[in-house]
Scaffold this active site. Structure first.
Site, short mmCIF file in Angstrom:
data_model
loop_
_atom_site.label_atom_id
_atom_site.label_comp_id
_atom_site.label_asym_id
_atom_site.label_seq_id
_atom_site.Cartn_x
_atom_site.Cartn_y
_atom_site.Cartn_z
N ARG A 183 -8.24 -0.61 4.86
CA ARG A 183 -7.28 0.19 4.31
C ARG A 183 -6.06 -0.37 3.83
O ARG A 183 -5.24 0.12 2.94
CB ARG A 183 -7.02 1.22 5.35
N ARG A 198 0.51 14.34 13.47
CA ARG A 198 1.05 14.30 11.83
C ARG A 198 0.77 15.39 10.95
O ARG A 198 -0.06 15.41 9.89
CB ARG A 198 0.06 13.13 11.29
N CYS A 256 -4.76 12.47 13.15
CA CYS A 256 -5.59 11.06 13.06
C CYS A 256 -5.14 10.32 14.32
O CYS A 256 -4.69 10.78 15.39
CB CYS A 256 -4.87 10.42 11.75
N LYS A 309 0.86 -1.35 0.13
CA LYS A 309 0.03 -0.05 0.12
C LYS A 309 0.78 1.18 0.03
O LYS A 309 0.61 2.13 -0.81
CB LYS A 309 -0.89 0.03 1.17
N ASN A 310 1.71 1.37 0.86
CA ASN A 310 2.60 2.51 0.99
C ASN A 310 3.56 2.80 -0.25
O ASN A 310 4.00 4.08 -0.22
CB ASN A 310 3.36 2.39 2.31
N ASP A 355 5.17 0.70 12.05
CA ASP A 355 4.04 -0.17 11.36
C ASP A 355 3.94 -1.49 11.80
O ASP A 355 2.83 -2.15 11.49
CB ASP A 355 3.76 -0.10 9.91
N1 EPU Z 1 6.27 14.69 10.82
C1 EPU Z 1 5.99 16.07 11.05
N2 EPU Z 1 6.26 16.86 10.17
C2 EPU Z 1 6.06 16.62 8.86
C3 EPU Z 1 5.98 15.18 8.35
C4 EPU Z 1 5.95 14.26 9.46
O1 EPU Z 1 6.46 16.48 12.19
O2 EPU Z 1 5.96 17.40 7.71
C5 EPU Z 1 6.36 13.70 11.82
C6 EPU Z 1 5.04 12.81 11.90
O3 EPU Z 1 4.00 13.60 12.71
C7 EPU Z 1 5.79 11.49 12.71
C8 EPU Z 1 7.26 11.50 11.99
O4 EPU Z 1 7.61 12.84 11.58
O5 EPU Z 1 5.90 11.92 14.20
C9 EPU Z 1 7.32 10.64 11.01
O6 EPU Z 1 6.05 10.52 9.90
P1 EPU Z 1 6.26 10.20 8.32
O7 EPU Z 1 6.12 11.58 7.83
O8 EPU Z 1 7.45 9.73 8.12
O9 EPU Z 1 4.90 9.45 8.30
P2 EPU Z 1 4.19 9.48 6.93
O10 EPU Z 1 4.92 9.57 5.85
O11 EPU Z 1 2.98 10.40 7.43
C10 EPU Z 1 4.29 6.87 6.21
C11 EPU Z 1 3.43 5.84 6.21
C12 EPU Z 1 3.10 5.55 7.66
C13 EPU Z 1 3.86 4.97 8.17
C14 EPU Z 1 5.07 6.16 8.51
C15 EPU Z 1 6.55 5.96 9.28
C16 EPU Z 1 2.50 6.04 3.91
C17 EPU Z 1 1.28 6.43 3.25
N3 EPU Z 1 2.28 6.14 5.28
O12 EPU Z 1 3.51 7.94 6.96
O13 EPU Z 1 2.07 4.10 7.30
O14 EPU Z 1 3.81 4.76 9.82
O15 EPU Z 1 5.31 6.53 7.18
O16 EPU Z 1 6.97 4.73 8.57
O17 EPU Z 1 3.60 5.80 3.43
C18 EPU Z 1 0.31 2.67 7.89
O18 EPU Z 1 0.45 2.20 6.63
O19 EPU Z 1 -0.29 2.16 8.80
C19 EPU Z 1 1.05 3.97 8.15
C20 EPU Z 1 0.42 4.73 9.20
#
Ligand code: EPU
Length: 443
Positions: free
Chosen positions: A409, A133, A128, A33-34, A317
């Site tokens: 999802r 996030r 969420c 998915k990701n 995850d």
């Molecule tokens: N963060 C910030 N500011 C930003 C971006 C991130 O503060 O601009 C913080 C987040 O709040 C978090 C940390 O940085 O505390 C890391 O978040 P990241 O941005 O890496 O998460 P994401 O890209 O939103 C993806 C996956 C998640 C997975 C995380 C971490 C996708 C679509 N989602 O989320 O997947 O947990 O990376 O590996 O790729 C899931 O599949 O269940 C899922 C939540």
């Protein structure tokens, strides 16, 4: 807390598991998915059709395809389940709130839309169940690349009147979709972009390979420094989604928690090294081949500590699923969540099943017990739901998991795949009343 009324149909679906049976056999792993989500967004950058192989059939994927179609692109699925996207007809660089609110990853279209159209209007994802996030690092990066960004009325209005240009961006914290968003934007920006402290997740590597296949000039994927030289345009092409490492580990965990022996095929064992190392430490037998992994449970799992980290560390995850394993381990383990501030919603639900977990901020101490019992529990987010399924498979008696739309999802045909390895698992729509239900986890 302001509660919302969720759709009655969604809320009525539950999963019922009769637990206590060792699971054995083989499960074929689906596309990730990701990885698929940013790969679909990348089509916005291409000036010819893109054909996708191994796109999983999941609710979040449907949301992303709907979003891309909403922008005016052609999105079709052929009789061999390949997805075709032609974004040449796209005219609307917008991601509306109705879609973004159901899936935060909708913000992955921001970088590609801005790079291609010079402007974009993307609704801001709210918080969420697992944390606040924010997407501030995505926005700061795009600003460094020449975008003028205003956040007003819950929308991100981004304009790059003279197009985007390269920049040296150092992320304050590793962000997976932030790295993907900026990497996509940089492919057709003018000049060189350097992404420092970039995410090294396999999904980021999949995206870099795919973009390169469309003509992008990218080096360094899989490390924390990615360098992109902008090119004039990207062509169409064919893209294959990598196997879902989180799905693979979840099925292996189903074997481990039930005292069974499960093999997953069509996967990439190298993507799961941190998880497999912790599984070995529990005393389980772990074998790997080119594209398969087998885990056989020991008599009783030993307690093992984990701390979630960006790749190649232990993935957040898989934290909930590993916690489910530790609930039945011999001894006490410490589970530290370092990525998200609120990713312990499953603790209270596991406790309903007899798990003994003490929560203190970002750390959960799990005292293993020799058995847990089936109960009525509620899925709160995608991976929390997976941990409840695992606990239900190992529990004595019946477990009833409500709000299972979270599972859909991210897990393709979960009941069918679990049944194939011997699980007694059914989906039902009968238990919830016909009254609208308040979902206490939507705020
Ligand atoms: N963060 C910030 N500011 C930003 C971006 C991130 O503060 O601009 C913080 C987040 O709040 C978090 C940390 O940085 O505390 C890391 O978040 P990241 O941005 O890496 O998460 P994401 O890209 O939103 C993806 C996956 C998640 C997975 C995380 C971490 C996708 C679509 N989602 O989320 O997947 O947990 O990376 O590996 O790729 C899931 O599949 O269940 C899922 C939540």
């Amino acid at each position: 807390m302001k509660a919302t009324i969720a759709s009655v149909r969604e809320l009525m679906e539950s999963i019922i598991i009769q637990g206590g049976k060792p699971l054995t056999g083989t499960v074929e792993i689906s596309g990730a998915k990701n990885a698929a989500l940013p790969l679909l967004a990348a089509a916005i950058l291409a000036d010819a059709p893109v054909i996708y192989h191994r796109i999983p059939h999941l609710k979040d994927i449907t949301t992303m395809m709907t979003l891309i179609a909403h922008q005016g692109s052609e999105v079709t699925i052929d009789d061999q389940s390949r997805v075709h996207i032609d974004t040449r007809t796209a005219t609307l660089p917008v991601a509306p709130y109705e879609l973004v609110k159901t899936m935060r990853a909708s913000s992955l279209v921001l970088g590609p839309l801005l790079a291609r159209f010079g402007h974009a209007n993307v609704s801001l994802p709210g918080g969420c169940a697992i944390g606040a996030r924010p997407i501030d690092m995505h926005l700061k990066g795009l600003e460094a690349m020449g975008a003028d960004i205003r956040v007003e009325h819950g929308n991100v209005e981004a304009v790059a009147a003279n197009g985007l240009h390269g920049a040296h961006i150092v992320f304050d914290q590793v962000t997976v979709t932030g790295t993907e968003n900026l990497m996509m934007a940089a492919t057709i920006a003018k000049g060189q972009t350097i992404l420092d402290n970039a995410a090294a997740e396999p999904e980021v590597v999949n995206l870099a390979h795919a973009l390169r296949g469309l003509g992008a000039n990218i080096v360094g994927e899989g490390t924390h420094k990615i360098v992109i030289e902008g090119v004039a345009s990207l062509s169409g092409g064919e893209i294959t989604v990598i196997p879902d490492r989180i799905e693979a580990a979840t099925y292996l965990s189903a074997g481990l928690i039930t005292g069974g022996d499960v093999t997953v095929t069509d996967c990439q064992p190298a993507d799961l090294e941190a998880f497999l190392a912790r599984v070995r430490a529990t005393g389980a037998t772990v074998e790997t081949g080119d594209d398969w992994i087998r885990c056989a449970a020991p008599k009783r799992l030993k307690a093992v500590d984990i701390s979630t980290m960006p790749h190649p560390g232990f993935p957040t995850d898989l934290q909930a699923q590993f916690m489910a394993l530790m609930c039945l381990s011999d001894g006490s383990s410490t589970i530290r969540e370092t990525i998200f501030e609120n990713r312990f919603m499953h603790v209270q639900e596991l406790a309903r099943m007899g798990a003994n977990i003490h929560l203190d901020g970002h750390v959960a101490v799990v005292h293993g017990t020799s058995s847990i019992s089936g109960a009525e529990v509620m899925a709160t987010d995608l991976r929390a739901s997976a941990s409840l399924v695992l606990a239900g498979l190992a529990a004595q008696g019946e477990t009833h998991i409500s709000r299972v739309y979270h599972i859909d999802r991210g897990y393709e045909r979960i009941e069918e795949k679990m049944r194939k390895i011997g699980a007694h698992i059914e989906r039902c729509t009968t238990r919830e009343s016909s009254m609208p239900q308040v979902d206490r986890f939507h705020v």
